[in-house]
Design a protein around this motif. Structure first.
Motif, mmCIF file in Angstrom:
data_model
loop_
_atom_site.group_PDB
_atom_site.id
_atom_site.type_symbol
_atom_site.label_atom_id
_atom_site.label_comp_id
_atom_site.label_asym_id
_atom_site.label_seq_id
_atom_site.Cartn_x
_atom_site.Cartn_y
_atom_site.Cartn_z
ATOM 1 N N ASN A 18 0.889 -1.162 0.000
ATOM 2 C CA ASN A 18 0.000 0.000 0.000
ATOM 3 C C ASN A 18 0.932 1.218 0.000
ATOM 4 O O ASN A 18 1.542 1.529 1.022
ATOM 5 C CB ASN A 18 -0.892 -0.034 1.236
ATOM 6 N N PRO A 19 1.098 1.880 -1.136
ATOM 7 C CA PRO A 19 2.178 2.868 -1.261
ATOM 8 C C PRO A 19 1.897 4.207 -0.601
ATOM 9 O O PRO A 19 2.802 5.034 -0.463
ATOM 10 C CB PRO A 19 2.301 3.051 -2.780
ATOM 11 N N ASN A 20 0.633 4.442 -0.198
ATOM 12 C CA ASN A 20 0.301 5.795 0.275
ATOM 13 C C ASN A 20 -0.445 5.851 1.604
ATOM 14 O O ASN A 20 -0.710 6.932 2.109
ATOM 15 C CB ASN A 20 -0.510 6.535 -0.810
ATOM 16 N N GLY A 21 -0.805 4.693 2.176
ATOM 17 C CA GLY A 21 -1.533 4.684 3.450
ATOM 18 C C GLY A 21 -3.014 4.951 3.304
ATOM 19 O O GLY A 21 -3.677 5.397 4.253
ATOM 20 N N ALA A 22 -3.584 4.674 2.129
ATOM 21 C CA ALA A 22 -4.995 4.964 1.864
ATOM 22 C C ALA A 22 -5.931 4.231 2.829
ATOM 23 O O ALA A 22 -5.701 3.069 3.162
ATOM 24 C CB ALA A 22 -5.342 4.551 0.426
ATOM 25 N N ALA A 23 -7.000 4.921 3.253
ATOM 26 C CA ALA A 23 -8.063 4.298 4.045
ATOM 27 C C ALA A 23 -8.634 3.127 3.245
ATOM 28 O O ALA A 23 -8.727 3.187 2.007
ATOM 29 C CB ALA A 23 -9.155 5.319 4.331
ATOM 30 N N LEU A 24 -9.009 2.084 3.937
ATOM 31 C CA LEU A 24 -9.569 0.869 3.319
ATOM 32 C C LEU A 24 -8.578 0.264 2.315
ATOM 33 O O LEU A 24 -8.975 -0.548 1.482
ATOM 34 C CB LEU A 24 -10.909 1.150 2.604
ATOM 35 N N ASN A 25 -7.319 0.689 2.379
ATOM 36 C CA ASN A 25 -6.291 0.244 1.408
ATOM 37 C C ASN A 25 -6.758 0.482 -0.023
ATOM 38 O O ASN A 25 -6.467 -0.288 -0.943
ATOM 39 C CB ASN A 25 -5.948 -1.232 1.621
ATOM 40 N N CYS A 26 -7.506 1.571 -0.158
ATOM 41 C CA CYS A 26 -8.255 1.804 -1.393
ATOM 42 C C CYS A 26 -7.390 2.443 -2.489
ATOM 43 O O CYS A 26 -6.793 3.495 -2.288
ATOM 44 C CB CYS A 26 -9.441 2.715 -1.077
ATOM 45 N N ALA A 27 -7.373 1.804 -3.652
ATOM 46 C CA ALA A 27 -6.642 2.336 -4.812
ATOM 47 C C ALA A 27 -7.585 2.929 -5.839
ATOM 48 O O ALA A 27 -7.144 3.658 -6.739
ATOM 49 C CB ALA A 27 -5.826 1.228 -5.452
ATOM 50 N N GLY A 28 -8.890 2.614 -5.739
ATOM 51 C CA GLY A 28 -9.833 3.117 -6.729
ATOM 52 C C GLY A 28 -11.254 3.097 -6.212
ATOM 53 O O GLY A 28 -11.590 2.306 -5.324
ATOM 54 N N LEU A 29 -12.068 4.002 -6.759
ATOM 55 C CA LEU A 29 -13.469 4.133 -6.330
ATOM 56 C C LEU A 29 -14.398 4.122 -7.544
ATOM 57 O O LEU A 29 -14.018 4.550 -8.634
ATOM 58 C CB LEU A 29 -13.690 5.470 -5.602
ATOM 59 N N THR A 30 -15.607 3.676 -7.308
ATOM 60 C CA THR A 30 -16.650 3.822 -8.305
ATOM 61 C C THR A 30 -17.822 4.552 -7.638
ATOM 62 O O THR A 30 -17.894 4.625 -6.410
ATOM 63 C CB THR A 30 -17.093 2.446 -8.847
ATOM 64 N N ASP A 31 -18.710 5.110 -8.450
ATOM 65 C CA ASP A 31 -19.921 5.705 -7.866
ATOM 66 C C ASP A 31 -20.988 4.605 -7.787
ATOM 67 O O ASP A 31 -20.771 3.493 -8.287
ATOM 68 C CB ASP A 31 -20.379 6.920 -8.684
ATOM 69 N N PRO A 32 -22.125 4.870 -7.159
ATOM 70 C CA PRO A 32 -23.126 3.796 -7.005
ATOM 71 C C PRO A 32 -23.654 3.261 -8.340
ATOM 72 O O PRO A 32 -24.097 2.116 -8.408
ATOM 73 C CB PRO A 32 -24.247 4.465 -6.191
ATOM 74 N N THR A 33 -23.611 4.052 -9.420
ATOM 75 C CA THR A 33 -24.095 3.550 -10.714
ATOM 76 C C THR A 33 -23.072 2.646 -11.399
ATOM 77 O O THR A 33 -23.416 1.911 -12.322
ATOM 78 C CB THR A 33 -24.388 4.711 -11.701
ATOM 79 N N GLY A 34 -21.801 2.734 -10.978
ATOM 80 C CA GLY A 34 -20.737 1.989 -11.653
ATOM 81 C C GLY A 34 -20.267 2.666 -12.936
ATOM 82 O O GLY A 34 -19.327 2.203 -13.579
ATOM 83 N N GLN A 35 -20.891 3.792 -13.323
ATOM 84 C CA GLN A 35 -20.533 4.478 -14.570
ATOM 85 C C GLN A 35 -19.316 5.397 -14.404
ATOM 86 O O GLN A 35 -18.655 5.723 -15.374
ATOM 87 C CB GLN A 35 -21.699 5.339 -15.064
ATOM 88 N N VAL A 36 -19.085 5.840 -13.159
ATOM 89 C CA VAL A 36 -17.936 6.716 -12.895
ATOM 90 C C VAL A 36 -16.895 5.894 -12.140
ATOM 91 O O VAL A 36 -17.216 5.254 -11.135
ATOM 92 C CB VAL A 36 -18.335 7.946 -12.067
ATOM 93 N N PHE A 37 -15.671 5.904 -12.635
ATOM 94 C CA PHE A 37 -14.615 5.070 -12.055
ATOM 95 C C PHE A 37 -13.306 5.834 -12.076
ATOM 96 O O PHE A 37 -12.989 6.520 -13.060
ATOM 97 C CB PHE A 37 -14.502 3.772 -12.873
#
Ligand SMILES: NC(=O)CC[C@H](N)C(=O)O
Length: 286
Positions: A205-224
């Protein structure tokens, strides 16, 4: 044909790789300076997918992505007071797609298009300076959250991609927001260790992101959006270990892991367009 619009200008610098990725995936890619869109010479509505590449927009002043996000939110593009954000909201409501990589991901987060739990496009989380206190330039392994349903990641379990950023640490302000993100699987990509499991251990985990998160989507899945660069791993020969891997497995695919994401979304849009096109033609005839 799937039409991808790739924005550039103001310090964005990964637009050529972004376009190459779409072309390899079978789409048509058009690189356009943001001003051409803001001044009405190019309409996002003529395209299927809107793309925000990586780079250093406005020199990362005020925080990565902040100035560009504010330009999209506040700059009025005509006498009716319409902003590009208004157009992007309409674009998403029309069932179209938005993709941000690295600085582009930062723009989508600062704008509130990700994760957009509330649906009213207000910033809910942020991306800030890496926990290491320095710019991170290394290869990471990502794991796709099985709960996520975005078409960008369909059929992918893990992938290797490079990161190169100074402000990639996701910060979630409160437990309720975190719970909402987790329960909807909006944390669609996590940094993983050698065993493929999510990890908070540096440098996996190169940056200490919450939830070890590298990427997010919106609830529709259309925005990534994601911090690492899939457009930098389009060919197997982009990987630093390609020679050893090829010796071990000469029959392995010559495609890089990152190309899968582009092939996924291009195939999804192509299929969607063939299903909806006859209905649109019919509606136009009436
Ligand atoms: N490669 C990039 O897009 C870098 C993003 C941003 N400028 C940062 O350093 O965090």
């Amino acid at each position: 044909m799937v039409h991808a619009l790739i924005l550039t200008g103001f310090g964005i610098n990964c637009e050529e790789e972004f376009a190459a990725a779409y072309r390899l995936a079978g789409a048509e890619a058009t690189i356009v300076h943001l001003n051409q869109v803001l001044h009405g010479q190019v309409s996002i509505h003529d395209f299927d997918i809107l793309n925000f590449p990586g780079g250093f927009s406005f020199g990362d002043d005020l925080g990565s992505g902040v100035v560009l996000a504010n330009k999209l939110r506040y700059r009025q593009n005509g006498p009716d007071g319409r902003t590009l954000l208004d157009d992007i909201k309409q674009f998403i409501a029309d069932g179209k797609f938005v993709f941000g990589i690295c600085n582009g991901f930062q723009v989508l987060v600062k704008l509130g298009l990700l994760p957009n739990i509330s649906g009213d496009v207000t910033p809910e989380v942020t991306l800030t300076h890496n926990a290491s206190g320095r710019y991170e330039d290394r290869w990471v392994t990502l794991r796709v959250n099985p709960v996520s349903h975005t078409p960008f990641l369909k059929g992918i379990d893990t992938l290797e991609v490079p990161v190169r950023h100074g402000e990639g640490r996701l910060v979630i302000p409160d437990a309720a927001t975190q719970a909402a993100i987790e329960s909807a699987g909006l944390n669609c990509l996590t940094y993983a260790d050698f065993d493929g499991g999510p990890t908070d251990v540096y440098p996996f985990n190169p940056n200490g992101a919450a939830l070890n998160c590298a990427g997010l989507t919106d609830p529709t899945g259309q925005v990534f959006g994601l911090m690492p660069h899939p457009e930098a791993f389009l060919s197997a020969y982009n990987h630093p270990d390609w020679a050893r891997r090829r010796r071990q497995n000469p029959a392995a695919s010559e495609e890089g892991d990152g190309l899968k994401i582009f092939k996924n979304i291009v195939a999804h849009i192509a299929q969607k367009n063939t299903v909806t096109a006859p209905a649109v033609q019919l509606a136009n005839q009436n």
